[in-house]
Design a protein around this motif. Structure first.
Motif, PDB file in Angstrom:
ATOM      1  N   VAL A  25       0.873  -1.169   0.000  1.00  0.00           N
ATOM      2  CA  VAL A  25       0.000   0.000   0.000  1.00  0.00           C
ATOM      3  C   VAL A  25       0.912   1.221   0.000  1.00  0.00           C
ATOM      4  CG1 VAL A  25      -1.802   1.263   1.216  1.00  0.00           C
ATOM      5  CG2 VAL A  25      -1.781  -1.232   1.289  1.00  0.00           C
ATOM      6  N   LEU A  39      -4.805  -5.942   5.699  1.00  0.00           N
ATOM      7  CA  LEU A  39      -4.606  -4.498   5.650  1.00  0.00           C
ATOM      8  C   LEU A  39      -4.690  -3.882   7.051  1.00  0.00           C
ATOM      9  CD1 LEU A  39      -6.673  -3.707   2.437  1.00  0.00           C
ATOM     10  CD2 LEU A  39      -4.198  -3.447   2.695  1.00  0.00           C
ATOM     11  N   VAL A  72      -6.205   2.081  -0.708  1.00  0.00           N
ATOM     12  CA  VAL A  72      -7.443   2.077   0.057  1.00  0.00           C
ATOM     13  C   VAL A  72      -8.302   3.268  -0.367  1.00  0.00           C
ATOM     14  CG1 VAL A  72      -6.338   0.926   2.003  1.00  0.00           C
ATOM     15  CG2 VAL A  72      -6.470   3.415   1.965  1.00  0.00           C
ATOM     16  N   CYS A  89      -3.210  -0.309   8.152  1.00  0.00           N
ATOM     17  CA  CYS A  89      -3.850   0.571   7.171  1.00  0.00           C
ATOM     18  C   CYS A  89      -5.221   1.077   7.613  1.00  0.00           C
ATOM     19  CB  CYS A  89      -3.974  -0.147   5.826  1.00  0.00           C
ATOM     20  SG  CYS A  89      -2.390  -0.336   4.992  1.00  0.00           S
TER      21      CYS A  89
END
Length: 312
Positions: A6, A23, A84, A28
């Motif tokens: 990411v 994630l 995201v 995240c």
């Protein structure tokens, strides 16, 4: 083990890991509500690589072509790079136009989007707070008729989004995420058929919009709306429902509590095998409605239902 990336950050995860868990485990902080592919709060965009997707039909073809996936339904099977959902970049800006308590526990939130939003009565929209909390809510407004988007928030109990919503004032900024349709809708082909609307709590929100949409489309068949609330003071649209029924004699409204519900359900009788029923509320309430409707002879494919579930 596959590598998950990411931005500039990459780390390895076990093959087959749930993407949402991977994630969030990596820091995240992807929001989620249902973990069932329904709320659409956990959208991520695949930039390189392809995850395993257990529910590919949950997103439209256009969204999938753009790389969007629901993290809760995906597994990391090979190296994968994702972005995201960023409400500041990917969301639609909106401003609060009105905040009003309709009862001790129900907050009416009206939003003015930066540009008009095309939607149908009964659809859901993901709302993002200023602090990055995302929750899906049903639209209670009428498309094409009202200049605002209206939502009814059940704020009886603490919650990350509700706690922020209680502090909102006119002019405050919010962001709008994914718009999606559930089972609830009004079909013009139903115009002459009996229409039953059964709601529990703020499950009334989408049915309030659908009832008015049906009447706007000159629904001629008899309409029956039942609202179940935990006590008489919690029928938060009682006045508006009475006024609507006063203007439209084909509409009958019944306000129920847990004490009066069993008798009301037992008295349900189908006027026609062509009856259409829409139900919305908690899973337990919808199941109770559905069981009685089926016992009354309603064909299963003539019941359309959405349930409100708390965060897993």
């Amino acid at each position: 083990m596959p590598e998950l990336c990411v931005g500039e950050r990459c780390w390895t995860v076990p093959a087959g890991s749930n993407l949402l868990d991977a994630l969030n485990g990596g820091g995240c902080l992807v929001p989620y509500s249902c973990r069932a592919g329904s709320c659409h709060a956990c959208l991520v965009r695949c930039l390189d690589g392809e995850p395993g997707d257990a529910l590919p039909g949950a997103l439209g073809a256009d969204k999938r072509e753009q790389g969007w996936r629901l993290a809760c339904q995906c597994q990391v099977v090979d190296d994968l790079r994702v972005a995201v959902f960023d409400p500041q970049h990917d969301g639609l800006p909106a401003r609060v136009s009105e905040v009003q308590w309709l009862s001790a526990g129900v907050l009416r939130l009206r939003l003015q989007p930066e540009r008009p939003l095309r939607y149908r009565a009964g659809q859901h929209l993901v709302l993002w707070s200023a602090q990055g909390v995302a929750r899906p809510y049903s639209l209670a407004s009428m498309p094409g008729e009202e200049p605002f988007l209206e939502f009814h928030l059940d704020c009886r109990h603490p919650g990350a989004f509700c706690d922020e919503a209680r502090q909102l004032q006119a002019g405050d900024a919010v962001r709008l995420g994914e718009l999606r349709g559930g089972a609830l809708h009004y079909d013009a082909d139903w115009q002459e058929r009996p229409l039953w609307l059964l709601a529990a709590g703020t499950g009334l929100a989408p049915l309030w919009g659908i009832a008015r949409e049906a009447l706007r489309q000159e629904h001629h068949g008899p309409m029956r709306l039942l609202h179940l609330a935990h006590d008489n003071q919690a029928h938060y649209l009682a006045g508006e429902l009475a006024a609507l029924a006063g203007r439209h004699p084909q509409l009958q409204v019944e306000l129920l509590t847990p004490q009066t519900l069993p008798q009301a359900l037992a008295a349900l009788r189908l006027q026609s095998r062509q009856t259409i029923a829409l139900a919305c509320g908690s899973p337990a309430s919808v199941e109770q409605f559905a069981r009685r409707l089926f016992l009354a002879g309603l064909p299963r494919n003539q019941l359309f239902a959405d349930t409100f579930t708390g965060r897993a």
